[in-house]
Design a protein around this motif. Sequence first.
Motif, short mmCIF file in Angstrom:
data_model
loop_
_atom_site.label_atom_id
_atom_site.label_comp_id
_atom_site.label_asym_id
_atom_site.label_seq_id
_atom_site.Cartn_x
_atom_site.Cartn_y
_atom_site.Cartn_z
N UNK A 167 7.17 17.24 7.85
CA UNK A 167 6.33 16.72 6.76
C UNK A 167 5.03 17.50 6.72
N UNK A 168 4.50 17.69 5.52
CA UNK A 168 3.11 18.13 5.40
C UNK A 168 2.29 16.91 5.02
N UNK A 169 0.99 17.02 5.23
CA UNK A 169 0.09 15.94 4.83
C UNK A 169 0.22 15.70 3.33
N UNK A 170 0.27 16.79 2.55
CA UNK A 170 0.40 16.67 1.09
C UNK A 170 1.67 15.94 0.70
N UNK A 171 2.79 16.28 1.32
CA UNK A 171 4.05 15.63 0.97
C UNK A 171 3.99 14.14 1.24
N UNK A 172 3.37 13.74 2.34
CA UNK A 172 3.26 12.31 2.64
C UNK A 172 2.43 11.59 1.58
N UNK A 173 1.35 12.21 1.15
CA UNK A 173 0.54 11.60 0.09
C UNK A 173 1.31 11.46 -1.21
N UNK A 174 2.01 12.51 -1.57
CA UNK A 174 2.78 12.48 -2.82
C UNK A 174 3.96 11.52 -2.74
N UNK A 175 4.55 11.37 -1.57
CA UNK A 175 5.67 10.43 -1.42
C UNK A 175 5.19 9.00 -1.64
N UNK A 176 3.96 8.68 -1.28
CA UNK A 176 3.43 7.35 -1.55
C UNK A 176 3.56 7.04 -3.04
N UNK A 177 3.12 7.97 -3.87
CA UNK A 177 3.18 7.76 -5.32
C UNK A 177 4.60 7.82 -5.86
N UNK A 178 5.38 8.77 -5.39
CA UNK A 178 6.76 8.89 -5.86
C UNK A 178 7.61 7.71 -5.46
N UNK A 179 7.38 7.18 -4.27
CA UNK A 179 8.10 6.00 -3.79
C UNK A 179 7.80 4.81 -4.70
N UNK A 180 6.53 4.64 -5.04
CA UNK A 180 6.16 3.56 -5.95
C UNK A 180 6.83 3.74 -7.31
N UNK A 234 1.00 8.24 9.02
CA UNK A 234 1.61 9.52 9.39
C UNK A 234 0.73 10.68 8.91
N UNK A 235 0.27 10.59 7.67
CA UNK A 235 -0.59 11.65 7.12
C UNK A 235 -1.88 11.76 7.93
N UNK A 236 -2.44 10.64 8.32
CA UNK A 236 -3.66 10.65 9.13
C UNK A 236 -3.42 11.37 10.45
N UNK A 237 -2.36 11.02 11.14
CA UNK A 237 -2.07 11.64 12.44
C UNK A 237 -1.87 13.14 12.28
N UNK A 238 -1.09 13.55 11.29
CA UNK A 238 -0.81 14.97 11.09
C UNK A 238 -2.08 15.69 10.64
N UNK A 239 -2.90 15.04 9.83
CA UNK A 239 -4.14 15.68 9.36
C UNK A 239 -5.09 15.97 10.52
N UNK A 240 -4.98 15.20 11.57
CA UNK A 240 -5.83 15.40 12.75
C UNK A 240 -5.16 16.34 13.76
N UNK A 241 -4.12 17.01 13.29
CA UNK A 241 -3.39 18.02 14.08
C UNK A 241 -2.67 17.41 15.29
#
Length: 173
Positions: A147-160, A79-86
């Motif tokens: 979602x923002x790209x940043x939120x998706x990245x941080x959710x990876x860590x928070x989910x863990x 998801x972050x990849x797709x959004x990062x590529x606009x």
Amino acid sequence: MKVKDLENSELQYFYGTYLNALNEEEDLKSALENGKKNFQQLIENLTKDQLMYSYGEGKWTIAEVLVHLIDSERVFQYRAFRISRNDKTPLPGFEQDDYVLESYANQRTKEDILQEFLIVREASINFFSLLSNDVFKRTGTASGLPWSVAALGLVISGHQRHHFNIIKERYLV
């Protein structure tokens, strides 16, 4: 990028539970790196019996929780990849329980679970480390939520971290 840098609206949804599991001052790269070390330490110390343990009927085993973390990281990373590529295409959700059933986690060894995790986590670390602040702020829609790209990245860590807390509280007591 840190949790405190996210927009308040990004913390108000279901996934806010995972973002709230992180320290506000923790940056994404540190969170991903720390999560990698924590995953390694946890799995290396598990016995085979612990890996297959479930604390209740209908609850996942530790192996299933760990594979769920890997699956979810792949989804959030994509998801972050797709959004990062606009890419403005709304992205669908996924049914985690169905994924766990199809993962065959209970037939796997802790070594191959760890190997898969390390590969996926290294891909996440590499991907997020190459993004600019402007790209981190890009937004899109996934599971019907903004979602923002940043939120998706941080959710990876928070989910863990969220699931590790559950493992410590309910599985390894």
